[in-house]
Design an enzyme around this catalytic site. Sequence first.
Site, PDB file in Angstrom:
ATOM      1  N   ALA A   8       0.815  -1.234   0.000  1.00 44.21           N
ATOM      2  CA  ALA A   8       0.000   0.000   0.000  1.00 44.21           C
ATOM      3  C   ALA A   8       0.839   1.269   0.000  1.00 44.21           C
ATOM      4  O   ALA A   8       0.325   2.335  -0.324  1.00 44.21           O
ATOM      5  CB  ALA A   8      -0.940   0.001   1.198  1.00 44.21           C
ATOM      6  N   GLY A  10       3.478   1.629  -1.896  1.00 44.74           N
ATOM      7  CA  GLY A  10       4.075   1.777  -3.224  1.00 44.74           C
ATOM      8  C   GLY A  10       3.263   2.750  -4.047  1.00 44.74           C
ATOM      9  O   GLY A  10       2.146   3.130  -3.656  1.00 44.74           O
ATOM     10  N   SER A  11       3.804   3.150  -5.200  1.00 43.24           N
ATOM     11  CA  SER A  11       3.061   4.180  -5.940  1.00 43.24           C
ATOM     12  C   SER A  11       1.737   3.640  -6.471  1.00 43.24           C
ATOM     13  O   SER A  11       0.722   4.343  -6.420  1.00 43.24           O
ATOM     14  CB  SER A  11       3.924   4.813  -7.029  1.00 43.24           C
ATOM     15  OG  SER A  11       4.602   3.852  -7.741  1.00 43.24           O
ATOM     16  N   THR A  12       1.692   2.382  -6.905  1.00 40.08           N
ATOM     17  CA  THR A  12       0.419   1.839  -7.395  1.00 40.08           C
ATOM     18  C   THR A  12      -0.537   1.615  -6.222  1.00 40.08           C
ATOM     19  O   THR A  12      -1.721   1.983  -6.288  1.00 40.08           O
ATOM     20  CB  THR A  12       0.657   0.521  -8.156  1.00 40.08           C
ATOM     21  OG1 THR A  12       1.703   0.741  -9.106  1.00 40.08           O
ATOM     22  CG2 THR A  12      -0.574   0.044  -8.873  1.00 40.08           C
ATOM     23  N   VAL A 130      -1.682  -7.489  -9.146  1.00 41.56           N
ATOM     24  CA  VAL A 130      -1.118  -6.389  -9.932  1.00 41.56           C
ATOM     25  C   VAL A 130       0.377  -6.643 -10.156  1.00 41.56           C
ATOM     26  O   VAL A 130       0.935  -6.311 -11.205  1.00 41.56           O
ATOM     27  CB  VAL A 130      -1.307  -5.047  -9.171  1.00 41.56           C
ATOM     28  CG1 VAL A 130      -0.725  -3.881  -9.952  1.00 41.56           C
ATOM     29  CG2 VAL A 130      -2.775  -4.792  -8.861  1.00 41.56           C
ATOM     30  N   ASN A 132       3.997  -7.826 -11.009  1.00 42.66           N
ATOM     31  CA  ASN A 132       4.536  -8.492 -12.204  1.00 42.66           C
ATOM     32  C   ASN A 132       5.668  -9.450 -11.852  1.00 42.66           C
ATOM     33  O   ASN A 132       6.330  -9.265 -10.835  1.00 42.66           O
ATOM     34  CB  ASN A 132       5.084  -7.427 -13.162  1.00 42.66           C
ATOM     35  CG  ASN A 132       3.975  -6.774 -13.949  1.00 42.66           C
ATOM     36  OD1 ASN A 132       3.109  -7.451 -14.481  1.00 42.66           O
ATOM     37  ND2 ASN A 132       3.985  -5.445 -14.021  1.00 42.66           N
ATOM     38  N   HIS A 185       0.892 -10.506 -20.304  1.00 41.30           N
ATOM     39  CA  HIS A 185       1.061  -9.074 -20.044  1.00 41.30           C
ATOM     40  C   HIS A 185       2.549  -8.792 -20.277  1.00 41.30           C
ATOM     41  O   HIS A 185       3.334  -8.674 -19.347  1.00 41.30           O
ATOM     42  CB  HIS A 185       0.646  -8.778 -18.603  1.00 41.30           C
ATOM     43  CG  HIS A 185       0.701  -7.326 -18.238  1.00 41.30           C
ATOM     44  ND1 HIS A 185       0.068  -6.344 -18.956  1.00 41.30           N
ATOM     45  CD2 HIS A 185       1.338  -6.682 -17.217  1.00 41.30           C
ATOM     46  CE1 HIS A 185       0.294  -5.171 -18.394  1.00 41.30           C
ATOM     47  NE2 HIS A 185       1.080  -5.339 -17.352  1.00 41.30           N
TER      48      HIS A 185
HETATM   49  N1  LIG Z   1      -0.141  -5.104 -13.953  1.00 39.53           N
HETATM   50  C1  LIG Z   1       0.186  -3.865 -14.311  1.00 39.53           C
HETATM   51  O1  LIG Z   1      -0.332  -3.326 -15.271  1.00 39.53           O
HETATM   52  C2  LIG Z   1       1.211  -3.114 -13.492  1.00 39.53           C
HETATM   53  C3  LIG Z   1       1.453  -1.769 -13.721  1.00 39.53           C
HETATM   54  C4  LIG Z   1       2.322  -1.090 -12.887  1.00 39.53           C
HETATM   55  C5  LIG Z   1       2.993  -1.809 -11.893  1.00 39.53           C
HETATM   56  N2  LIG Z   1       2.775  -3.132 -11.760  1.00 39.53           N
HETATM   57  C6  LIG Z   1       3.496  -3.933 -10.767  1.00 39.53           C
HETATM   58  O2  LIG Z   1       3.060  -3.589  -9.461  1.00 39.53           O
HETATM   59  C7  LIG Z   1       4.131  -3.778  -8.536  1.00 39.53           C
HETATM   60  C8  LIG Z   1       4.314  -2.499  -7.728  1.00 39.53           C
HETATM   61  O3  LIG Z   1       4.692  -1.435  -8.574  1.00 39.53           O
HETATM   62  P1  LIG Z   1       4.922   0.025  -8.000  1.00 39.53           P
HETATM   63  O4  LIG Z   1       5.244   0.868  -9.149  1.00 39.53           O
HETATM   64  O5  LIG Z   1       3.796   0.399  -7.101  1.00 39.53           O
HETATM   65  O6  LIG Z   1       6.245  -0.215  -7.137  1.00 39.53           O
HETATM   66  P2  LIG Z   1       6.784   0.605  -5.873  1.00 39.53           P
HETATM   67  O7  LIG Z   1       8.235   0.306  -5.773  1.00 39.53           O
HETATM   68  O8  LIG Z   1       6.358   2.014  -5.915  1.00 39.53           O
HETATM   69  O9  LIG Z   1       6.022  -0.082  -4.645  1.00 39.53           O
HETATM   70  C9  LIG Z   1       6.239  -1.386  -4.243  1.00 39.53           C
HETATM   71  C10 LIG Z   1       5.837  -1.470  -2.783  1.00 39.53           C
HETATM   72  O10 LIG Z   1       5.906  -2.843  -2.393  1.00 39.53           O
HETATM   73  C11 LIG Z   1       6.324  -2.830  -1.047  1.00 39.53           C
HETATM   74  N3  LIG Z   1       6.834  -4.142  -0.641  1.00 39.53           N
HETATM   75  C12 LIG Z   1       7.962  -4.776  -1.024  1.00 39.53           C
HETATM   76  N4  LIG Z   1       8.059  -5.963  -0.385  1.00 39.53           N
HETATM   77  C13 LIG Z   1       6.951  -6.086   0.375  1.00 39.53           C
HETATM   78  C14 LIG Z   1       6.467  -7.084   1.253  1.00 39.53           C
HETATM   79  N5  LIG Z   1       7.161  -8.212   1.468  1.00 39.53           N
HETATM   80  N6  LIG Z   1       5.287  -6.867   1.873  1.00 39.53           N
HETATM   81  C15 LIG Z   1       4.578  -5.729   1.668  1.00 39.53           C
HETATM   82  N7  LIG Z   1       4.993  -4.738   0.874  1.00 39.53           N
HETATM   83  C16 LIG Z   1       6.163  -4.923   0.236  1.00 39.53           C
HETATM   84  C17 LIG Z   1       7.422  -1.760  -0.998  1.00 39.53           C
HETATM   85  O11 LIG Z   1       7.659  -1.346   0.338  1.00 39.53           O
HETATM   86  C18 LIG Z   1       6.778  -0.680  -1.845  1.00 39.53           C
HETATM   87  O12 LIG Z   1       6.020   0.181  -1.024  1.00 39.53           O
HETATM   88  C19 LIG Z   1       5.360  -4.155  -9.388  1.00 39.53           C
HETATM   89  O13 LIG Z   1       5.534  -5.548  -9.390  1.00 39.53           O
HETATM   90  C20 LIG Z   1       4.994  -3.671 -10.763  1.00 39.53           C
HETATM   91  O14 LIG Z   1       5.654  -4.398 -11.783  1.00 39.53           O
HETATM   92  C21 LIG Z   1       1.896  -3.775 -12.510  1.00 39.53           C
END
Ligand SMILES: NC(=O)c1ccc[n+]([C@@H]2O[C@H](COP(=O)([O-])OP(=O)(O)OC[C@H]3O[C@@H](n4cnc5c(N)ncnc54)[C@H](O)[C@@H]3O)[C@@H](O)[C@H]2O)c1
Length: 355
Positions: A8, A10-12, A130, A132, A185
Site C-alpha cells: 500500500a 508503493g506508488s500503485t 497487480v 509483475n 502481459h
Molecule cells: N499489472 C500492471 O499493469 C502493473 C502496472 C504497474 C505496476 N505493476 C506492478 O506492481 C508492482 C508495484 O509497482 P509500484 O510501481 O507500485 O512499485 P513501488 O516500488 O512504488 O512499490 C512497491 C511497494 O511494495 C512494497 N513491498 C515490497 N516488499 C513487500 C512485502 N514483502 N510486503 C509488503 N509490501 C512490500 C514496498 O515497500 C513498496 O512500497 C510491481 O511488481 C509492478 O511491476 C503492474
Amino acid sequence: MDVSIIGANGSTGKHIASRILLERLLLPTDRLQLVGRRDGSSGNALYGFRQDLKDAFAEHCPIIDIALQPEEVVADIIVMAAGKTIQAHSDPGKAPPSRDELAIYNQQIAIPYADALVQYGHGHEVVIVVTNPVELIVEIFSQRYDRHRIVGMGAYQDSLRFRREVARSINVSREAVRAMVLGEHGDGIVPLWSSVTIQGFSDNETARAISNVRSSTSSREFPGTLIRMRNEIIKIAQRGDIAEAFRRFDTLPPDVRIMVGPFLTLFAGAKTDIATANATVDLFKCMLSGKDTVIAAQVSLVNEFLQVRGPIGAPVVISPKGWDAVYPMTLSDGEQQLFLQSAQSIQEKVNRWIV
Ligand SMILES: NC(=O)c1ccc[n+]([C@@H]2O[C@H](COP(=O)([O-])OP(=O)(O)OC[C@H]3O[C@@H](n4cnc5c(N)ncnc54)[C@H](O)[C@@H]3O)[C@@H](O)[C@H]2O)c1
C-alpha cells in the site's frame, strides 16, 4: 466489505487506496487494510499514509488498519501490489527492460502472502494480482488457493489500452470501442482484432476501419512487428530524445502502442501507476457489480480454453467470487496460433522460475 492492499505504500498501492476512498467504494463501517513490510521503510510510512488518507477523506473514511506481516492480512478482497518494478536503462547494447526480470524477486515476496492466505484465510477471499510478472504471481497463488478466486489485472489493463488506442486511431471515444487483449502481459500479448466492435459502425465499416489502422494484415506477423517497432522507439528514448520518441509513438499502429506506451512512460522518468490503479479499481467495481461480466484477465487455466493449462490472459466471466468460467470466444486462426504460442512461452518461463 473489507479490502486489503499489499504494497500500500508503493506508488500503485497508494493510488489504489486513494481511488477507493475517492469513489467511496467502502462504507465507514468497512475496513481498508494497508499492508507493508515490518523491516522496510513502508512499515513506518504507512502510519503517515493512513493519517494523510484520514485528513483527505475525513468522515467518508472506512476503518483503516495497518498490517506488517503476511499472517495479519484479513479481507474479502486482497489486492497484491507489492514488489519491484522495472527500470529504464540507457544502454543500447542491453536488452530492453522486461517484466521477466522481476520474477525471482517478486516471487519471494508473493509466496509468504499466498501461504498465509491458505493457513489463515476463511476460504472466500478474492485476490486481484497487480504485481509483475502477473502470470507468475497468479500461478503462485493459484497453486495454493482456489484458482477461481485469483485474478490478474494485466490483460484487463491491456484491453483498456487497446480500446483507447483503437478509438484514438479511428477518432471515436473509448466507450464506443469494445475489444480484448489476451495472452501475456508482456511480449506475448494477443490483441484480438476479431473482438473489435465500434458503436454505430456496420460490420463492413468496422472491417475497413481496422484494415486501415492495424499493424499487420495477419496476427502471425504481429510479434515480429511489435518487437521491431518497440526496439526502434526505445533506441530514440535511450538517446534522450523523449519528445521525438513520443512523436514517433503517435504514428504507431494501435496494437503496438498498447505495448510500447508503458515502456516509453518509464523511459520518460514517469510511471504507469495512475492508469494501473484506475484499471484495478475498475476491475474491482466490475467484480462487485453483481452482474456476470466478461473481461480479459490472467487466470490459471486447466484446459477450459483451447486446452491450455497454466496462467494466461483469457476471457472470463467474473463475479464477486472471482472468475466463474471461461467465456467461450471464437478466435481467428492467427489469433489462436498467437495465443497458443504465448501459453507455451509463459509455461516454459513459469516452470523455470518456480522454485
Ligand atoms: N499489472 C500492471 O499493469 C502493473 C502496472 C504497474 C505496476 N505493476 C506492478 O506492481 C508492482 C508495484 O509497482 P509500484 O510501481 O507500485 O512499485 P513501488 O516500488 O512504488 O512499490 C512497491 C511497494 O511494495 C512494497 N513491498 C515490497 N516488499 C513487500 C512485502 N514483502 N510486503 C509488503 N509490501 C512490500 C514496498 O515497500 C513498496 O512500497 C510491481 O511488481 C509492478 O511491476 C503492474
